[in-house]
Scaffold this motif. Structure first.
Motif, PDB file in Angstrom:
ATOM      1  N   UNK A 140       0.678  -1.009  -0.042  1.00  0.00           N
ATOM      2  CA  UNK A 140      -0.028   0.153   0.044  1.00  0.00           C
ATOM      3  C   UNK A 140       0.946   1.019  -0.054  1.00  0.00           C
ATOM      4  N   UNK A 141       2.215   1.180   0.432  1.00  0.00           N
ATOM      5  CA  UNK A 141       2.921   2.165   0.687  1.00  0.00           C
ATOM      6  C   UNK A 141       3.250   3.134  -0.758  1.00  0.00           C
ATOM      7  N   UNK A 142       3.435   4.316  -0.802  1.00  0.00           N
ATOM      8  CA  UNK A 142       3.903   5.253  -1.907  1.00  0.00           C
ATOM      9  C   UNK A 142       5.449   4.655  -2.242  1.00  0.00           C
ATOM     10  N   UNK A 143       5.960   5.248  -3.592  1.00  0.00           N
ATOM     11  CA  UNK A 143       7.547   4.975  -3.793  1.00  0.00           C
ATOM     12  C   UNK A 143       8.171   5.821  -2.643  1.00  0.00           C
ATOM     13  N   UNK A 144       7.980   6.995  -2.335  1.00  0.00           N
ATOM     14  CA  UNK A 144       8.609   7.991  -1.490  1.00  0.00           C
ATOM     15  C   UNK A 144       8.639   7.255   0.009  1.00  0.00           C
ATOM     16  N   UNK A 145       7.561   6.319   0.332  1.00  0.00           N
ATOM     17  CA  UNK A 145       7.326   5.946   1.538  1.00  0.00           C
ATOM     18  C   UNK A 145       8.240   4.500   1.590  1.00  0.00           C
TER      19      UNK A 145
END
Length: 393
Positions: free
Chosen positions: A376-381
């Protein structure tokens, strides 16, 4: 510190780059959903889709017809992935990238079960049913959950399992189009709204020396100030006793603790009987015995005599970690005490402080780490996660 990332099979199936991407985070393990509740989930990096709508609680593998034929309560098969066995397909791909796979099994949480079999649900003091919350005191529910746990946990490719909602579910629920925030419910009101008054629980209260009718009336009287906006916002078990009365509160907790403990013992025993030696069994838990939900309330000493360890909710301020990790400190060097940290910024996680939060959890006795949720996390996360894990070593 050994680290595992949570994943759904749909994060992996159909995305050949997913296993290497997860391994490159620096984790050693994946906790992969085998039985899960309904959800709507983003798949931000999948080459073929962006949204998966899991419309009901289901198993993400083909259930054993020999086990379930003729039984009224049985698991539902998933219908939103073009795979006969998404768990096995994802597990094989992840293992190919050098990752250990443990199953992730959600037990006492299924809105479809409650809709199809309303008599299985928790009933509150007002007579309202909670279709998302099967009552774990009911014999038919317990038999279903024990067999579901044994089947869903011990999948090909899994070296262990993490059992979520292995205990009481209650009022709190991330429901579709939720409209229940108009009145703030503190710890005490949440507990009272989670007490079950089905026929089995009424008999259980009677076994504790309570009159179920009088108890129900006492709960409704205790909640009256909450609905008028003058209820106490105090947190903790003392707030429950203050609202309901200490003797009544303790009697209800004795019944609920007895039920939850016996379920946890039966479930872990069934999983171990179905698994090969060395198969690890962990529970998602909270050291406050009155808690309901995904992280069920437990007594630390008891649960570590039953399971191989716990996964504890550690996202948030230092005080949150201190409250959940402290009661497990010094409980045995062989037990897994895993700090579960949300790393999805949009879901209240803090990937920017992951390195510092892990160090704090370790200072309180955590010896493993769980990251919610790598799919679920974004690429920056995820970039923040990879950086933090590389520095932690």
């Amino acid at each position: 510190m050994r680290t595992s990332a949570f994943l759904y099979p749909w994060d992996v199936v159909g995305d050949p780059d997913a296993p290497a991407r997860i391994a490159d985070l620096g984790v050693q393990q994946v906790t992969l959903a085998a039985a899960y509740h309904s959800t709507r989930a983003l798949t931000p990096r999948h080459p073929g889709r962006r949204i998966v709508t899991a419309e009901y609680a289901a198993v993400l593998y083909p259930p054993d017809e020999g086990r379930w034929t003729g039984r009224e309560l049985r698991p539902y098969r998933q219908a939103w992935m073009p795979s006969d066995d998404p768990f096995a397909e994802a597990a094989e791909a992840l293992a190919g990238a050098g990752l250990d796979v443990h199953s992730w099994v959600v037990l006492a949480h299924s809105s479809r079960l409650g809709a199809d079999h309303p008599d299985t649900s928790v009933v509150n003091a007002y007579g309202d049913r909670y279709p998302w919350a099967p009552c774990i005191a009911r014999p038919e529910v317990r038999a279903y959950l024990v067999d579901l746990a044994a089947e869903a946990a011990v999948r090909d490719g899994a070296r262990g399992t993490e059992l979520e909602s292995c205990g009481w579910y209650g009022f709190a629920h991330l429901h579709a189009h939720d409209k229940v925030a108009g009145v703030g419910l503190g710890d005490a009101a949440q507990y009272l709204m989670s007490l079950c008054f089905c026929a089995v629980c009424r008999a259980g209260y009677a076994g504790q020396g309570l009159d179920p009718e009088e108890l129900g009336a006492a709960v409704r009287r205790a909640l009256a100030p909450v609905w008028s906006g003058s209820g106490s916002p105090d947190a903790g078990w003392d707030a429950v006793g203050k609202l309901l009365g200490a003797d009544l509160a303790e009697a209800t907790l004795r019944w609920r603790t007895e039920v939850a403990r016996s379920l946890q013992e039966a479930v872990t025993g069934a999983v171990r009987a179905a698994a090969a030696p060395g198969f690890q069994v962990l529970l998602h838990a909270d050291p406050a015995p009155y808690r309901c939900g995904a992280n069920v309330g437990v007594d630390p000493g008891h649960i570590l005599s039953v399971a191989d360890g716990v996964v504890l909710p550690c996202t948030g301020a230092d005080a949150v970690r201190e409250a959940v990790l402290g009661p497990f400190a010094g409980r045995g060097s062989d037990a897994v005490v895993a700090a579960n940290l949300t790393v999805v910024r949009g879901m209240g996680g803090s990937p920017d402080t992951l390195e510092r939060d892990v160090a704090h959890a370790a200072s309180l006795g955590a010896n493993q780490l769980r990251l919610y949720h790598a799919g679920l996390a974004s690429d920056p996360d995820l970039a923040k996660v990879a950086g933090a894990l590389s520095r932690l070593g």
